[in-house]
Motif scaffolding. Structure first.
Motif, short mmCIF file in Angstrom:
data_model
loop_
_atom_site.label_atom_id
_atom_site.label_comp_id
_atom_site.label_asym_id
_atom_site.label_seq_id
_atom_site.Cartn_x
_atom_site.Cartn_y
_atom_site.Cartn_z
N MET A 21 0.83 -1.20 0.00
CA MET A 21 0.00 0.00 0.00
C MET A 21 0.86 1.25 0.00
O MET A 21 0.58 2.23 -0.72
CB MET A 21 -0.94 0.00 1.21
N ALA A 22 1.92 1.25 0.79
CA ALA A 22 2.81 2.41 0.85
C ALA A 22 3.51 2.64 -0.49
O ALA A 22 3.69 3.79 -0.91
CB ALA A 22 3.84 2.22 1.95
N ALA A 23 3.87 1.56 -1.19
CA ALA A 23 4.53 1.69 -2.48
C ALA A 23 3.61 2.28 -3.54
O ALA A 23 4.06 2.96 -4.47
CB ALA A 23 5.05 0.33 -2.94
N ALA A 24 2.31 2.08 -3.39
CA ALA A 24 1.35 2.52 -4.40
C ALA A 24 0.69 3.85 -4.06
O ALA A 24 0.15 4.50 -4.96
CB ALA A 24 0.27 1.45 -4.58
N GLY A 68 -3.00 -0.06 9.63
CA GLY A 68 -4.44 0.20 9.51
C GLY A 68 -4.75 1.61 9.04
O GLY A 68 -5.60 1.81 8.17
N VAL A 69 -4.03 2.59 9.59
CA VAL A 69 -4.28 3.98 9.20
C VAL A 69 -3.83 4.22 7.76
O VAL A 69 -4.49 4.94 7.00
CB VAL A 69 -3.58 4.94 10.17
N ALA A 70 -2.71 3.62 7.36
CA ALA A 70 -2.24 3.77 5.98
C ALA A 70 -3.27 3.23 5.00
O ALA A 70 -3.58 3.87 3.97
CB ALA A 70 -0.90 3.05 5.79
N ALA A 71 -3.82 2.06 5.28
CA ALA A 71 -4.84 1.48 4.40
C ALA A 71 -6.09 2.35 4.37
O ALA A 71 -6.68 2.58 3.31
CB ALA A 71 -5.18 0.06 4.86
N TYR A 72 -6.47 2.84 5.53
CA TYR A 72 -7.67 3.67 5.61
C TYR A 72 -7.50 4.96 4.80
O TYR A 72 -8.39 5.34 4.02
CB TYR A 72 -7.99 4.01 7.07
N ARG A 281 -19.91 -13.84 12.11
CA ARG A 281 -20.46 -14.72 13.14
C ARG A 281 -21.50 -14.00 13.98
O ARG A 281 -22.41 -14.63 14.53
CB ARG A 281 -19.32 -15.24 14.03
N ILE A 282 -21.38 -12.69 14.09
CA ILE A 282 -22.33 -11.90 14.87
C ILE A 282 -23.54 -11.52 14.03
O ILE A 282 -24.69 -11.60 14.49
CB ILE A 282 -21.63 -10.63 15.42
N LEU A 283 -23.27 -11.12 12.77
CA LEU A 283 -24.31 -10.70 11.83
C LEU A 283 -24.13 -11.50 10.54
O LEU A 283 -23.46 -11.05 9.61
CB LEU A 283 -24.19 -9.21 11.53
N PRO A 284 -24.69 -12.70 10.46
CA PRO A 284 -24.42 -13.58 9.32
C PRO A 284 -24.71 -12.98 7.95
O PRO A 284 -24.08 -13.36 6.96
CB PRO A 284 -25.34 -14.78 9.60
N ASP A 285 -25.61 -12.01 7.87
CA ASP A 285 -25.98 -11.43 6.57
C ASP A 285 -25.22 -10.14 6.26
O ASP A 285 -25.49 -9.49 5.23
CB ASP A 285 -27.48 -11.15 6.53
N ALA A 286 -24.29 -9.77 7.12
CA ALA A 286 -23.58 -8.50 6.93
C ALA A 286 -22.69 -8.53 5.70
O ALA A 286 -22.12 -9.57 5.35
CB ALA A 286 -22.75 -8.20 8.17
N ARG A 287 -22.55 -7.37 5.04
CA ARG A 287 -21.59 -7.21 3.95
C ARG A 287 -20.25 -6.79 4.54
O ARG A 287 -20.18 -5.83 5.32
CB ARG A 287 -22.06 -6.16 2.95
N THR A 288 -19.19 -7.49 4.19
CA THR A 288 -17.87 -7.19 4.73
C THR A 288 -16.85 -7.07 3.61
O THR A 288 -16.97 -7.73 2.57
CB THR A 288 -17.40 -8.27 5.72
N VAL A 289 -15.84 -6.23 3.84
CA VAL A 289 -14.76 -6.01 2.88
C VAL A 289 -13.47 -5.85 3.67
O VAL A 289 -13.48 -5.32 4.79
CB VAL A 289 -15.00 -4.73 2.04
N ASN A 290 -12.36 -6.32 3.10
CA ASN A 290 -11.03 -6.10 3.70
C ASN A 290 -10.22 -5.21 2.79
O ASN A 290 -10.17 -5.43 1.57
CB ASN A 290 -10.30 -7.43 3.90
N ILE A 291 -9.58 -4.19 3.37
CA ILE A 291 -8.73 -3.27 2.60
C ILE A 291 -7.32 -3.30 3.19
O ILE A 291 -7.10 -2.80 4.31
CB ILE A 291 -9.27 -1.83 2.61
N HIS A 292 -6.39 -3.92 2.46
CA HIS A 292 -5.00 -3.97 2.92
C HIS A 292 -4.01 -3.62 1.81
O HIS A 292 -2.96 -3.05 2.05
CB HIS A 292 -4.68 -5.36 3.49
N THR A 293 -4.38 -3.96 0.57
CA THR A 293 -3.48 -3.76 -0.57
C THR A 293 -4.13 -2.84 -1.60
O THR A 293 -5.35 -2.63 -1.58
CB THR A 293 -3.14 -5.09 -1.26
#
Length: 308
Positions: A21-24, A68-72, A281-293
């Motif tokens: 992420m830092a490189a881009a 985390g802050v860099a990705a955000y 596991r808490i909200l089975p129908d929730a929409r989730t996304v991961n942002i790392h790269t």
């Protein structure tokens, strides 16, 4: 679309974290540069290791904040979007406040470095322990109430995952009692018994630094670990972060609170996907996304498009 920004706690680290992420992204690189200035040598450790040194609490905590802050910030710049709320698991609460603008990055890095040092030293090696109990949390609480010594609820992570923390003998005894009641118990490899009263020395040691730090207006509310309530008043932040060191991480209630407030997309920023897994596991129908790269941001843009 109401976005909840999530930031992970310890255990999500890895060598090379944040490097792509830092490189881009110049914005992400600026975060890493600030991290290096606040904690000299941190970037080399994050990129080159050794992993054992990065895993040390005092190093891992600021490294996770930086990642985390860099990705955000890279995501926010690329999309033009702003979350409706934020939450962080334990250490991640500091990252959530940086994202909300209530805590500046350098202060967060220095506070978490100090926090990690104090937590590491709070209890002599071998005295404490933590375990994850899989089953009804009410049964876990009942067993802990009948256990001699310090044995407390550290994390309520999922409806059937409760982490317990305290004196080694008490945690082992509680584990046996829980197994006798049919629960699965997994001892955790941790450096100290976090989020229990044995962390009192760490709480007392960090209190002055927390209350001396500056907290500004929040761009969006942050859900506090110890109350599972939305924090909008910066005057509350220091006390809540102080209590968090010895208090229970109420993650199940925090995620449910986000849903009650209308959050319908949960994005985990930084290394790993522990929190999105817990959200499911808490909200089975929730929409989730991961942002790392950078690829994660591209995939997100394809999914929702940039803000108008």
């Amino acid at each position: 679309m109401k976005i909840a920004a999530l930031f992970s706690g310890q255990g999500s680290h890895a060598l090379g974290m944040g490097q792509a992420m830092a490189a881009a992204s110049p914005v992400a690189q600026a975060v890493m540069d600030e991290a290096e200035a606040a904690v000299p040598g941190l970037l080399t450790l994050m990129q080159e290791g050794p992993l054992e040194d990065l895993t040390l609490t005092a190093n891992q905590q600021p490294a996770l904040v930086a990642t985390g802050v860099a990705a955000y910030r890279a995501w926010a710049q690329a999309t033009g979007l702003t979350p409706a709320y934020a939450a962080g698991h334990s250490l991640g609460e500091y990252s959530a406040h940086v994202a909300a603008g209530s805590l500046n990055l350098t202060d967060a890095l220095k506070l978490t470095r100090r926090r990690g040092e104090l937590m590491q030293r709070a209890v002599p090696a071998g005295v404490g322990a933590m375990s994850a109990a899989m089953g009804d949390p009410a049964v876990v609480r009942k067993v802990l109430g009948q256990t001699d010594g310090v044995a407390e609820v550290a994390n309520l992570n999922a409806p059937t995952q409760t982490v317990i923390s305290g004196e080694k003998a008490a945690i082992e005894a509680a584990g046996l009692a829980l197994k006798a009641r049919g629960l699965k118990v997994i001892p955790l490899r941790v450096s100290a018994p976090f989020h229990c009263s044995l962390m009192e020395r760490a709480r007392a040691g960090l209190a002055g630094d927390l209350h001396a730090a500056h907290y500004g207006p929040l761009s969006f509310p942050v859900i506090a670990n110890v109350s599972a309530e939305a924090v909008s008043d910066p005057a509350q932040i220091a006390a809540l972060l102080e209590q968090q060191i010895v208090g229970t991480v109420r993650w199940v209630e925090s995620v449910q609170r986000l849903a009650d407030l209308g959050a319908d997309l949960f994005i985990e920023f930084g290394q790993g996907n522990v929190l999105t897994g817990l959200v499911k596991r808490i909200l089975p129908d929730a929409r989730t996304v991961n942002i790392h790269t950078p690829d994660d941001i591209e995939a997100f843009l394809e999914l929702v498009g940039p803000a108008s």
